[in-house]
Design a protein around this motif. Structure first.
Motif, PDB file in Angstrom:
ATOM      1  N   ILE A 134       0.842  -1.201   0.000  1.00 28.44           N
ATOM      2  CA  ILE A 134       0.000   0.000   0.000  1.00 28.44           C
ATOM      3  C   ILE A 134       0.872   1.244   0.000  1.00 28.44           C
ATOM      4  O   ILE A 134       0.631   2.206  -0.754  1.00 28.44           O
ATOM      5  N   VAL A 144      -4.656   0.931  -5.302  1.00 25.41           N
ATOM      6  CA  VAL A 144      -4.203  -0.357  -4.799  1.00 25.41           C
ATOM      7  C   VAL A 144      -5.390  -1.144  -4.255  1.00 25.41           C
ATOM      8  O   VAL A 144      -6.166  -0.637  -3.449  1.00 25.41           O
ATOM      9  N   VAL A 146      -6.680  -4.059  -2.017  1.00 23.41           N
ATOM     10  CA  VAL A 146      -6.360  -4.941  -0.903  1.00 23.41           C
ATOM     11  C   VAL A 146      -7.254  -6.171  -1.051  1.00 23.41           C
ATOM     12  O   VAL A 146      -8.453  -6.118  -0.801  1.00 23.41           O
ATOM     13  N   TYR A 175      -5.264   3.498   7.134  1.00 22.15           N
ATOM     14  CA  TYR A 175      -5.399   4.367   5.960  1.00 22.15           C
ATOM     15  C   TYR A 175      -6.850   4.857   5.870  1.00 22.15           C
ATOM     16  O   TYR A 175      -7.592   4.474   4.957  1.00 22.15           O
ATOM     17  N   ILE A 181      -7.027   3.510  -1.986  1.00 24.29           N
ATOM     18  CA  ILE A 181      -7.309   2.136  -1.583  1.00 24.29           C
ATOM     19  C   ILE A 181      -8.676   1.654  -2.043  1.00 24.29           C
ATOM     20  O   ILE A 181      -9.679   2.362  -1.961  1.00 24.29           O
TER      21      ILE A 181
END
Length: 561
Positions: A134, A144, A146, A175, A181
């Motif tokens: 990350i 990104v 996850v 975050y 994200i």
């Protein structure tokens, strides 16, 4: 699943000019027919980095849920997925992420944190690779994903995955509401090991798992894009469309492999992945291709780049984001890096062309929106039209191959096909690699096809496809079949059928012969055509042939009642 809209010559010229103005570090192959066959392969106008696109949102655009940027304009993410971080942690390095962002032009990376398979459930330290990834993604202006990468068991509610809420709670706390994200809550729900069924009930189980995690993230103030998998290895977003999660910023994943999953122009075929995507889009949910490969779904055989072109053209046309699997140096066709390539490209932050596999070279070009000319592959001679096909089956008595030749999509092209002694002789099967005799992995074998050249074979009411297999000595041969009609083009074979050495009988002249029989249970498309009174005419026959001997012959290929 393919609807094309041609761009104007001026638009295409502008795109080409823009591409040429930013010369890539790696040499690119010349433009091919792909740019006209698939007009949505070229260009990357909607591929924006987080510094430009900002926070992602799912909006309704012309009646279709579309991934959009902070200003409400369409945005497409294109990039790579890691393989399992428990196996390839070295790929999480600053130089690799910089190479993806700068040299490849990607705007997203997916961090595949396997939970089972020696992953997070038994090795929680793998979480640190996700956190490092990350940080590298943010530093290199990448979105990104996850990825809570679940495979076996196939039910996300299984106790193996009990740490999901805790994991997503921790990452979202580290975050909070970070624009880079994206959360992928369950990689591939499936039926393995008491998994979820491939139907509405299976989706209900996935939804019951995902909904509390979505609510957890939202209650904490995280507006991030969330992606949820679907049954049958994330091939059923249509099920999610019929019963979606109540969240405005959730999309549903689709996974496909170009060698295994064919394209479709309809939305009604529940056995076709692209058809399921079409259905999902037209029924009000957004779709994100979080994993796709250029090989078979096994990761091997191929790469099937022409089929990948058809898929990417569809995804790009519909502004569906996509991520290729995988950025690793595992010795398999789907890998982007050669097995000898270091996962850290070095201080120049570039993997050279020679360090990339054929798949890697192709995907890099497609991320950048450039054309890619596949190397010339040997093309078999055009099959000789039959002189006499009046028997209504392939008897090869006219001295020709009666239309049979190597199929254009065959993973093996070196097999020689000719009429010898009024039979279809196949030479070079074993030496060319067509030796997989298992029921299920016939995809790796030589693929033949035979257009009927204007003749008709009506198989209504027939129940068996038989053929003689002839060999100089007793051997082992496996064959899978797909008959095709005007409207029934493709249904994967259930299995390959095998004849073994003990089934061969000595013949006059010193050869040996066995009879191989394919039934409805072996070939679903056979059953569909043979029971459809309105479309029971066979126009083509595909055969997947594997052999433990180099040379075998086929004869008297016929449908019988």
């Amino acid at each position: 699943m393919l609807k094309t809209v041609k761009r104007s010559c001026m638009s295409l010229a502008l795109i080409i000019a823009m591409v040429l103005s930013i010369l890539p570090i790696l040499p690119q192959a010349s433009v091919t027919a792909a740019s006209s066959d698939y007009p949505h392969l070229i260009g990357n106008a909607n591929v924006k980095k987080p510094s430009v696109g900002g926070k992602l949102q799912v909006l309704n655009k012309n009646g279709v849920k579309t991934l959009s940027d902070k200003d409400g304009n369409p945005i497409q993410l294109r990039g790579m997925s890691t393989h399992g971080l428990q196996w390839f942690p070295e790929v999480v390095n600053a130089n690799a992420f910089a190479a993806l962002s700068n040299d490849w032009g990607a705007n997203v990376i997916r961090l595949a944190m396997y939970v089972g398979e020696d992953g997070y459930a038994t090795n929680p330290a793998v979480k640190q690779s996700v956190i490092n990834g990350i940080n590298y993604a943010i530093a290199n202006d990448l979105y990104v994903i996850v990825d809570w990468h679940m495979i076996n068991p196939g039910n996300p509610n299984d106790s193996v995955y009990s740490g999901a809420q805790s994991f997503f709670n921790e990452i979202s706390s580290l975050y909070p509401n970070n624009k880079n994200i994206i959360y992928e809550l369950c990689n591939e729900p499936n039926g393995e090991n008491n998994g979820v069924s491939n139907d509405a009930a299976g989706w209900a189980q996935v939804k019951s798992y995902a909904t509390p995690i979505v609510e957890l993230l939202r209650k904490k103030g995280n507006d991030n894009l969330i992606i949820v998998g679907s049954p049958f290895w994330s091939q059923r977003p249509d099920l999610a469309a019929d019963n979606p999660i109540n969240d405005l910023n959730t999309m549903y994943s689709v996974h496909f492999y170009s060698g295994t999953n064919p394209v479709s122009n309809v939305e009604t075929d529940r056995n076709n992945v692209m058809s399921n995507v079409r259905y999902a889009l037209s029924h009000g949910v957004g779709v994100f291709a979080t994993e796709w490969g250029t090989s078979l779904s096994t990761g091997n055989t191929g790469p099937y780049l022409a089929k990948a072109d058809a898929w990417l053209n569809f995804l790009n046309q519909n502004n569906i984001s996509w991520i290729n699997f995988s950025l690793c140096n595992k010795d398999e066709v789907a890998s982007a890096l050669n097995s000898s390539t270091n996962l850290n490209p070095g201080s120049d932050k570039v993997w050279s062309e020679n360090e990339l596999t054929k798949s890697g070279q192709y995907v890099r070009a497609r991320i950048k929106g450039l054309d890619y000319a596949t190397p010339e592959e040997p093309q078999p001679n055009k099959p000789t039209p039959p002189l006499d096909f009046s028997s209504g089956f392939w008897d090869f008595n006219d001295g020709t191959t009666q239309g049979f030749g190597i199929n254009a999509d065959s993973p093996i092209t070196a097999v020689q096909i000719e009429n010898v002694n009024k039979a279809l002789q196949l030479r070079g099967l074993k030496t060319s690699g067509s030796i997989d005799l298992s029921e299920g992995n016939f995809w790796a074998n030589a693929r033949l096809s035979a257009d009927v050249w204007g003749y008709s074979i009506n198989i209504y009411g027939h129940t068996k496809l038989t053929m003689d297999v002839i060999s100089p000595t007793p051997t082992n041969v496996s064959i899978a079949a797909i008959p095709q009609s005007n409207s029934h083009g493709w249904e994967n074979p259930t299995r390959a059928v095998r004849v073994s050495t003990n089934q061969f009988v000595a013949q006059p002249g010193g050869t040996y012969k066995a009879t191989l029989t394919i039934s409805f249970n072996d070939s679903p498309n056979f059953k569909i055509i043979a029971t459809d009174s309105s479309d029971s005419i066979v126009r083509n026959l595909l055969l997947f042939v594997g052999s433990s001997s180099d040379n075998v012959s086929l004869d008297n290929i016929k449908f019988v009642k």
